[in-house]
Design an enzyme around this catalytic site. Sequence first.
Site, PDB file in Angstrom:
ATOM      1  N   GLU A 125      50.264  30.476  44.107  1.00  0.00           N
ATOM      2  CA  GLU A 125      49.309  30.923  45.123  1.00  0.00           C
ATOM      3  C   GLU A 125      49.072  29.867  46.200  1.00  0.00           C
ATOM      4  OE1 GLU A 125      45.668  31.774  42.960  1.00  0.00           O
ATOM      5  OE2 GLU A 125      46.166  30.240  41.487  1.00  0.00           O
ATOM      6  N   ASP A 156      45.496  34.817  47.410  1.00  0.00           N
ATOM      7  CA  ASP A 156      45.352  33.458  47.921  1.00  0.00           C
ATOM      8  C   ASP A 156      46.586  32.997  48.673  1.00  0.00           C
ATOM      9  OD1 ASP A 156      42.761  32.783  47.362  1.00  0.00           O
ATOM     10  OD2 ASP A 156      43.190  31.876  45.416  1.00  0.00           O
ATOM     11  N   CYS A 184      50.434  39.543  40.526  1.00  0.00           N
ATOM     12  CA  CYS A 184      49.165  40.031  39.971  1.00  0.00           C
ATOM     13  C   CYS A 184      48.084  40.142  41.046  1.00  0.00           C
ATOM     14  CB  CYS A 184      48.691  39.126  38.836  1.00  0.00           C
ATOM     15  SG  CYS A 184      48.394  37.418  39.323  1.00  0.00           S
ATOM     16  N   HIS A 221      28.844  47.217  41.505  1.00  0.00           N
ATOM     17  CA  HIS A 221      28.405  48.011  40.354  1.00  0.00           C
ATOM     18  C   HIS A 221      28.097  49.452  40.748  1.00  0.00           C
ATOM     19  CE1 HIS A 221      28.745  45.001  37.454  1.00  0.00           C
ATOM     20  NE2 HIS A 221      27.663  44.305  37.735  1.00  0.00           N
TER      21      HIS A 221
END
Length: 587
Positions: A442, A466, A513, A198
């Site tokens: 994956e 992964d 992705c 954050h």
Amino acid sequence: MSSPEKDEIVVQGIAASQGIAYGQIFLFVRSEVEIPTYQVDPAKRIDEVARFDRALVMTRQQIARIKAEVEKNIGPEEAAIFDAHLMVLEDQALIGETIRAFESTGNNIETCFNLVSQRYIKAFSEIDDEYLRERAGDLRDVTQRVLQNLLGQTENALNRLADQRIVVSHEISPSDSATLDRSATLAIVTDSGSKTSHAVIVARSMKVPAVVGVRNLTQRVKSGDWAIVDGYDGIVILNPTESTLFRYGKVQERKKSFESRLLEANREPAITKDGVSVTLMANIEKADEVGIVKNFFAQGVGLFRTEFLFMNAARMPSEQEQFVAYKSAAAALAPQPVIIRTLDIGGDKPLSLQADLFPKEDNPFMGFRAIRFCLEHQDIFKDQLRAILMASAHGKVRIMYPMISGSEEMARANAVLAECMTELKQRGQPFDENIEVGAMIEIPSAAATIDLLAPDCAFFSIGTNDLIQYLLAIDRVNDRIAHLYEPTHPAVLRTLQHIVEEAHKHGIPVSVCGEMAGDPVFSPLLLGLGVDALSMSPAWIPSVKYLVRAMTMAEARALAAEALTLGSPKEIYARCDAFYRARVKMD
């Protein structure tokens, strides 16, 4: 000015927010709350629970004030960070376990709350997914606030910097980052953290350079030291010489000019110099990110990670609540596609709201998670599938299953989907009866059996994060071996080539992705291997599109062909890097 009596020191971290800053360091040390442990008089136990309730209410009020301040000064998207904090304070599992621990031990409520919270923090910290791992920071931040309120302590804050400073800390909590003095913060540097923390999100919104993961820097510097922070290359230079300062002044000018060109070029279509159109899509976590998708001219959403609806919820989201989220994204982006990944949770991503669903596992990364969890808990799975199907009536929605290991699993998932379609028809509920369904590739077993998966799939999306980890047997969050995580390993390239070739034999498109897709050094290699689309964080699209427009597809294919003949990951990376640098001029 720099300190001539000290030697220049260059330390490497992770580039998190672009930009270059020079100035003096403010070393921010955030002390942990010291918690006393004592037995509560049985006659005062009701009062102790009431004290806990008051602390929760006070914490909610504080976070609500911070959220309002962030929304006013930075923007609504950054303010939404604190929705997750407010949800933590509504988490009945966390609150209930604390009260049960108090009732069973008789220890003061601070001790009980801290013990329960630390268990949850540990679970999140061990999650493989980088973004979710950072959510441990949310919980840690809220825990500290509640404990401070229970103990009557004042808040830590960074809103009163004496002058313009580079803030250096072991970590900066979301609350701390929200209270940063925007006019006085030159840059942010932390020992820990990642690109998804954050503090980094706030830094980017403030256009402040940030470098994270600079190990033990807080032990090497003191307030008042001079430094350069390079948020492009992830470098911190302590005690820079005059020649270094001059060089970085020139670099900063070139970088700013190049960024402007990137954003300008991003308005143009992603077409190579030899006329080949390339599809660039966005990865999102929440429906309200569709505005960012549009701002960066993405051609739809290639990965909608739905687990965030569950991770931050005080209870399991209903079919209707999920439908509202999926519909809003689909409708806002129509007619562009939105690929919704079904729940990728379990094992290393436990749900705090129903912790009893997840057995303790020695190796959660390969355990009871994702499609395995969904097929065993079909009530949860079917709620989600029906919600996605209903949303398909409002836009171009596709369904993607995560962690598919083979054709049998794919067939089982599709059988559950068929049941959901029948149920919606019986309700008279409209949906796209021809909705496309695909699989995340994956797991090596899925990559090796693309031909067997093909009859049940309309598309494939490669999750390189992964897939690389499993192919190379590398835990990429294990500091001792993370350096062995090599996207350019020949085994990775050959596997990617096999996936694409087998898929195309069956007329099935392939996207990527994972993180490789958003790295402009790797994207030409992926396109050269025949990948049909790339999906990435929206902010990465300008860099990738710029490179796409600066190359020919023939050159990308030649790069891939050459890379497949090489045996060294470092040599392959060097070829990719040279390809990138030859086409991207910052001058």
